[in-house]
Write a protein that holds these residues in place. Structure first.
Motif, PDB file in Angstrom:
ATOM      1  N   PRO A   3       0.771  -1.203  -0.030  1.00  0.00           N
ATOM      2  CA  PRO A   3      -0.092   0.042  -0.288  1.00  0.00           C
ATOM      3  C   PRO A   3       0.868   1.116   0.035  1.00  0.00           C
ATOM      4  CG  PRO A   3      -0.683  -1.357   1.871  1.00  0.00           C
ATOM      5  CD  PRO A   3       0.600  -2.077   1.119  1.00  0.00           C
ATOM      6  N   PHE A   4       1.954   1.293   0.635  1.00  0.00           N
ATOM      7  CA  PHE A   4       2.777   2.156   0.932  1.00  0.00           C
ATOM      8  C   PHE A   4       3.617   2.676  -0.221  1.00  0.00           C
ATOM      9  CE2 PHE A   4       1.952   3.084   5.272  1.00  0.00           C
ATOM     10  CZ  PHE A   4       1.800   1.661   5.686  1.00  0.00           C
ATOM     11  N   ALA A   5       3.955   1.416  -0.716  1.00  0.00           N
ATOM     12  CA  ALA A   5       4.606   1.745  -2.190  1.00  0.00           C
ATOM     13  C   ALA A   5       3.932   2.241  -3.231  1.00  0.00           C
ATOM     14  CB  ALA A   5       5.299   0.191  -2.706  1.00  0.00           C
ATOM     15  N   GLY A   6       2.659   1.550  -3.412  1.00  0.00           N
ATOM     16  CA  GLY A   6       1.745   2.216  -4.245  1.00  0.00           C
ATOM     17  C   GLY A   6       1.340   3.524  -4.162  1.00  0.00           C
ATOM     18  N   ALA A   7       0.981   3.927  -2.836  1.00  0.00           N
ATOM     19  CA  ALA A   7       0.456   5.324  -2.565  1.00  0.00           C
ATOM     20  C   ALA A   7       1.834   6.223  -2.862  1.00  0.00           C
ATOM     21  CB  ALA A   7       0.086   5.320  -1.175  1.00  0.00           C
ATOM     22  N   SER A   8       2.835   5.683  -2.257  1.00  0.00           N
ATOM     23  CA  SER A   8       3.842   6.759  -2.383  1.00  0.00           C
ATOM     24  C   SER A   8       4.554   6.857  -3.687  1.00  0.00           C
ATOM     25  CB  SER A   8       5.086   6.478  -1.542  1.00  0.00           C
ATOM     26  OG  SER A   8       5.356   5.024  -1.652  1.00  0.00           O
ATOM     27  N   ALA A   9       4.506   5.845  -4.481  1.00  0.00           N
ATOM     28  CA  ALA A   9       4.841   5.865  -5.857  1.00  0.00           C
ATOM     29  C   ALA A   9       3.812   6.826  -6.713  1.00  0.00           C
ATOM     30  CB  ALA A   9       4.865   4.461  -6.557  1.00  0.00           C
ATOM     31  N   THR A  10       2.685   6.409  -6.570  1.00  0.00           N
ATOM     32  CA  THR A  10       1.824   7.547  -7.124  1.00  0.00           C
ATOM     33  C   THR A  10       1.966   8.981  -6.810  1.00  0.00           C
ATOM     34  OG1 THR A  10       0.064   6.903  -5.736  1.00  0.00           O
ATOM     35  CG2 THR A  10      -0.068   5.994  -7.868  1.00  0.00           C
ATOM     36  N   LEU A  11       2.262   9.370  -5.496  1.00  0.00           N
ATOM     37  CA  LEU A  11       2.586  10.512  -5.091  1.00  0.00           C
ATOM     38  C   LEU A  11       3.596  11.223  -5.574  1.00  0.00           C
ATOM     39  CD1 LEU A  11       1.632  10.836  -1.310  1.00  0.00           C
ATOM     40  CD2 LEU A  11       1.022  12.415  -3.006  1.00  0.00           C
ATOM     41  N   MET A  45      12.352   5.951  -1.507  1.00  0.00           N
ATOM     42  CA  MET A  45      12.878   6.253  -0.344  1.00  0.00           C
ATOM     43  C   MET A  45      13.370   7.814  -0.413  1.00  0.00           C
ATOM     44  SD  MET A  45      12.887   4.179   2.238  1.00  0.00           S
ATOM     45  CE  MET A  45      14.034   3.272   3.119  1.00  0.00           C
ATOM     46  N   ALA A  46      13.673   8.011  -1.523  1.00  0.00           N
ATOM     47  CA  ALA A  46      14.277   9.274  -1.699  1.00  0.00           C
ATOM     48  C   ALA A  46      13.253  10.667  -1.967  1.00  0.00           C
ATOM     49  CB  ALA A  46      14.984   9.480  -2.919  1.00  0.00           C
ATOM     50  N   VAL A  55       5.529  14.024   1.047  1.00  0.00           N
ATOM     51  CA  VAL A  55       5.778  12.851   0.529  1.00  0.00           C
ATOM     52  C   VAL A  55       6.931  11.793   1.313  1.00  0.00           C
ATOM     53  CG1 VAL A  55       6.532  11.770  -1.611  1.00  0.00           C
ATOM     54  CG2 VAL A  55       4.962  13.443  -1.612  1.00  0.00           C
ATOM     55  N   GLY A  56       8.164  12.664   1.470  1.00  0.00           N
ATOM     56  CA  GLY A  56       9.169  12.139   2.095  1.00  0.00           C
ATOM     57  C   GLY A  56       8.939  11.475   3.429  1.00  0.00           C
ATOM     58  N   GLY A  57       8.142  12.362   4.213  1.00  0.00           N
ATOM     59  CA  GLY A  57       7.811  12.225   5.587  1.00  0.00           C
ATOM     60  C   GLY A  57       6.930  11.034   5.463  1.00  0.00           C
ATOM     61  N   THR A  58       6.011  10.915   4.608  1.00  0.00           N
ATOM     62  CA  THR A  58       5.086   9.905   4.430  1.00  0.00           C
ATOM     63  C   THR A  58       5.721   8.442   4.218  1.00  0.00           C
ATOM     64  OG1 THR A  58       3.416  11.201   3.769  1.00  0.00           O
ATOM     65  CG2 THR A  58       3.034   8.861   3.466  1.00  0.00           C
ATOM     66  N   CYS A  59       6.456   8.359   3.332  1.00  0.00           N
ATOM     67  CA  CYS A  59       7.484   7.306   2.786  1.00  0.00           C
ATOM     68  C   CYS A  59       8.362   6.821   4.020  1.00  0.00           C
ATOM     69  CB  CYS A  59       8.262   7.631   1.639  1.00  0.00           C
ATOM     70  SG  CYS A  59       7.224   8.191   0.026  1.00  0.00           S
ATOM     71  N   LEU A  60       8.903   7.820   4.493  1.00  0.00           N
ATOM     72  CA  LEU A  60       9.869   7.450   5.640  1.00  0.00           C
ATOM     73  C   LEU A  60       9.218   6.580   6.855  1.00  0.00           C
ATOM     74  CD1 LEU A  60      12.790   7.546   6.306  1.00  0.00           C
ATOM     75  CD2 LEU A  60      12.394   9.531   7.510  1.00  0.00           C
ATOM     76  N   GLY A  61       8.115   7.115   7.331  1.00  0.00           N
ATOM     77  CA  GLY A  61       7.140   6.711   8.393  1.00  0.00           C
ATOM     78  C   GLY A  61       6.615   5.530   7.813  1.00  0.00           C
ATOM     79  N   GLY A  62       6.071   5.291   6.635  1.00  0.00           N
ATOM     80  CA  GLY A  62       5.604   4.047   6.096  1.00  0.00           C
ATOM     81  C   GLY A  62       6.618   3.116   6.009  1.00  0.00           C
TER      82      GLY A  62
END
Lengths: 668, 177
Positions: free
Chosen positions: A13-21, A45-46, A65-72
């Motif tokens: 989910p995170f991968a998907g969400a963050s990727a689309t973001l 991650m970046a 976005v970065g924060g979300t990805c990191l947190g996830g």
């Protein structure tokens, strides 16, 4: 593999969400410098797009976005690690258990033990609390060494389980009553499943015909074989206050006896069964047979003991049916409901009848009517309110023709019972510590306790594992005329749907049938090969004025012919039955009751024949295609052999009055 | 005065038909026929025909002695004697007695009788030692065919059993309640 999958699942989910973001951001900010979008999804991650254009808004997005990805990512990592930890712990625990069991097994004397012990070990842990496996192992070891080696013992399966170790103390105490089952017989030449009337009759038959027979009865009740009829009749009329303990009653001839067929000294203990020189009957109480292996000729008990047999009888009887409305009614209602069948039910109902003000019996058949009358008797002294309700028009509505059913209902009423006929229960609720029964026609009944006597469900639990046929019309195991289900398996009693040569396939739930069929099964198990031929009978007593014996198919939907003696002054049923001695007759009831019979529901007859509606005594024939298939002897006794003969003949008789003459109904 | 209808049309509920010749009352309620009879009505012997009994019918309950001369240990007349803890001893004693050809029947069987009595004395609950002549079949309606082995001392048992021996207890009839 599992790790990867769980990781991916957590991250997807995170991968998907963050990727689309990320992708969205990239497109928005525009990759002016030509960096390909392909790189972007990989860089979850970046911080996605390089800075440039856009201004502060971009920075905000980037940070978000970065924060979300990191947190996830951090969350996912921790979850996965936690799962892994728990998994390892579980595996470690499970693998340590077989190790402990294996240690036990190696100390035993048995030769084929290891395989068996392993299998049992796997089965045992789930059933035992993991509180004391260590002391178990220690105490199990000595018990095994002390047990005498079974001479030719293959599948033993008993000793390890039954070691009375700490964690099992409560189980042992429950199963107690002289059943330590340390050296359970693993093989019984004759195995009888069920410890009721049919089983006992079979045991007796087998012992009579096979010298030195070893018979093992396995019953899930804690009691030795006993007879049921007194539980709803004679025991209630006893003057002895200790009757619930002694379970003794007075027979019609004045002699007292116990409901148990035999005292404990008649039986030998299961441990002695294989060693007894002349064999014997052993009873294993409080053990249920849960699985039957017909191919291997063995059964498994609820404690995983296996017993093999040569010949087996299934006489498991049945369990009382319950009304759906009661079943769904909730805990409060259930605590105030009795399903009556066993000794413990008698004891509890006796107690209830002394401590409540109102009992309602639901059901208008044999058991319901007998209990209602028995309780109604009590009500004379104690002021107990006894109500009986049933959907039929009258008591025994499914057995007696309408005119007789109505007459019987009036008699039941004189016993002190409030009878509600044509009553269908819609719902039962508990309010203010009382039960409220709502009927479909709107009537409301308030009572303290309910006794449900709405039939018996034959126990066919073993049908599946044994591969036995169950009858869809009558219920019960389907057996042939010789009561055989499969080559080594017979069924008798309430659970047997058998082929009656004369009357067709049927199932009977009467005491005498259990005796007759049990006896026959025992004979056939010892090689007799006789079909069901001696017709069983049944009887019922509903007070001083209503007592009858019956035989064959007695179904009120059949056409009937009743021949009654015109009542004369000296024909009181009370006098008749006391002389011939059939049931308990209350001394307090007077002949007034007999002669002032209420008119049945049929249109009022002319006064000249009012006395004829007093169905004092007579014979009722039940016909099927003009052949007599059932007979009721109404307040005439000791004529059962004639009735049996008529049914056995199966002839068409033109004038049943002539047949009735054979019974001499006017005489005592 | 009610007219008599042609035979078979008695289906009206509550309709009384008086057959003056016989003083029998017949009434029909739906599918159920009700007949009231006086003692005189039933005084004449019945003309109902019953099928003749076949004494060798293999399906029937047998008495104490089987057609081939053997003892039927499962006979209801024996109660639980042959199936209890002393069943074997009882069978031996009684077999010896049955096949005895002596002047005084069973005189050579004293050993077996003694063994049996010793066994029975070990179970006083099951074999009460009292002077009670009746083997306990007909006592309880609750068990017309099952009995407890409260048979008594051996002499009276054999007396009563010998009696049924000679009368050839047929088809379980005396053994009903």
């Amino acid at each position: 593999m599992l790790k990867c999958r769980s990781v991916w699942r957590k991250l997807a989910p995170f991968a998907g969400a963050s990727a689309t973001l990320c992708r969205q951001n990239v497109r928005r900010t525009g990759l002016n410098n030509g960096r390909t979008p392909a790189h972007v999804p990989a860089a979850h991650m970046a911080t996605g797009p390089a800075g440039g254009g856009g201004g502060g808004q971009n920075h905000f997005y980037v940070l978000l976005v970065g924060g979300t990805c990191l947190g996830g990512a951090i969350y996912a990592y921790r979850t996965v690690k936690g799962d892994q930890r728990r998994y390892q712990e579980r595996i470690a625990e499970i693998s340590s258990r077989p190790h402990r069991r294996a240690k036990e097994a190696t100390t035993s004397i048995r030769t084929e033990a290891p395989a068996v012990a392993e299998a049992e070990a796997q089965v045992k842990p789930p059933s035992r609390e993991p509180s004391g496996p260590a002391p178990d192992a220690e105490s199990a070891a000595p018990s095994e060494t002390t047990q005498p080696p079974q001479a030719d013992g293959p599948v033993f399966g008993g000793a390890a389980e039954e070691a009375p170790a700490e964690p099992q103390v409560e189980e042992a105490a429950r199963r107690d009553s002289a059943q330590p089952s340390l050296t359970l017989p693993w093989h019984a030449p004759y195995l009888l499943i069920g410890g009721g009337t049919a089983s006992f009759a079979a045991a007796r038959s087998i012992r009579a015909r096979d010298p030195g027979a070893r018979v093992l009865i396995v019953t899930d009740e804690p009691d030795l074989p006993y007879m049921r009829p007194p539980l709803s009749k004679e025991l209630w009329f006893s003057d002895d206050p200790a009757v619930t303990d002694t379970l003794r009653f007075k027979q019609w001839n004045g002699k007292e006896r116990s409901i148990y067929f035999q005292p404990p000294s008649f039986y030998i203990s299961p441990e002695e069964l294989s060693k007894a020189e002349n064999g014997g009957v052993a009873v294993l109480t409080s053990k249920k047979v849960v699985h039957m292996d017909v191919r291997g000729n063995k059964v498994k008990l609820d404690d995983d003991t296996e017993i093999s047999y040569d010949k087996c009888l299934i006489a498991t009887g049945g369990v009382p049916r319950n009304l759906q409305v009661l079943d769904r009614a909730g805990e409060e209602v259930k605590n105030r409901t009795t399903l009556f069948r066993k000794i413990e039910d008698f004891r509890s109902l006796d107690k209830v009848s002394r401590n409540t003000k109102s009992i309602t019996v639901i059901g208008g058949g044999f058991l319901g009517s007998e209990l209602a009358c028995a309780l109604g008797r009590r009500s004379h002294d104690s002021g107990l309110e006894v109500i009986q309700m049933f959907p039929e028009k009258g008591n025994m509505g499914k057995v007696l023709p309408e005119y007789l059913s109505n007459w019987t209902t009036e008699k039941v009423k004189t016993e002190g019972v409030k009878v509600l006929s044509e009553a269908l229960v819609k719902s039962v609720t508990c309010k203010d510590d009382q039960l409220e029964i709502k009927l479909k026609d709107g009537r409301l009944v308030k009572t303290d306790h309910i006794v449900a006597a709405v039939g018996l469900e034959p126990n066919v639990d073993l049908a599946k594992s044994a591969g036995l046929e169950v009858d869809s019309d009558f219920g019960g195991y389907r057996v042939n005329a010789e009561l055989q289900a499969r080559s080594n398996i017979w069924v008798a009693g309430d659970a047997a749907c058998f082929y009656d040569i004369r009357l067709g396939r049927r199932r009977a739930e009467h005491h005498d049938h259990a005796v007759v069929s049990g006896r026959l099964a025992g004979e056939n198990m010892t090689g007799a090969d006789k079909p069901y031929w001696h017709q069983s009978m049944f009887w019922s007593d509903l007070g001083p004025d209503v007592g009858y014996e019956a035989i064959g198919i007695v179904d009120s939907s059949l056409p009937t012919v009743g021949v009654f003696a015109k009542a004369t002054a000296k024909d009181t049923p009370k006098a008749v039955t006391e002389k011939s001695g059939t049931g308990i007759r209350s001394e307090s009831e007077t002949e007034d009751v007999a002669s002032s019979a209420a008119a049945p529901s049929a249109p009022a007859p002319a006064p000249a024949v009012a006395r004829e509606d007093d169905y004092g005594k007579g014979v009722i024939f039940y016909l099927r295609d003009k052949v007599v298939v059932g007979i009721i002897l109404w307040n005439v006794f000791n004529r059962m052999p004639i009735a049996r003969k008529i049914i056995k003949d199966g002839e068409e008789h033109a004038d049943l009055n002539e047949v009735a003459k054979l019974f001499n109904i006017h005489e005592d | 005065m009610t007219p008599t209808l042609p035979g078979g049309l008695l289906h009206q509920i509550g309709f009384h038909i008086f057959i003056w010749e016989e003083m029998t009352t017949v009434r029909q309620e739906g599918k159920d026929k009700i007949i009231f009879v006086t003692k005189e009505d039933h005084a004449t012997p019945s003309n109902a025909e019953l099928v003749e009994e076949n004494p060798d019918d293999p399906y029937e309950e047998r008495g104490l002695i089987l057609p081939n001369g053997d003892i039927n240990w499962n006979c209801l007349c024996l109660g639980g004697m042959a199936s209890g803890p002393c069943g074997t001893e009882f069978k031996e004693a009684f077999s010896c007695f049955h096949y005895s050809k002596e002047e005084v029947k069973g005189s050579e069987c004293l050993d077996q009788f003694r063994t049996m009595q010793e066994c029975m004395q070990r179970y006083p609950e099951l074999y009460p030692q009292e002077e009670d002549d009746v083997p306990e079949e007909n006592t309880s309606k609750a068990e017309p065919t099952t009995e407890d082995a409260t048979a008594t001392d051996s002499k009276s048992i054999f007396d009563s059993v010998q009696a049924s021996d000679s009368t050839q207890a047929s088809v379980g009839s005396p053994l009903e309640s």
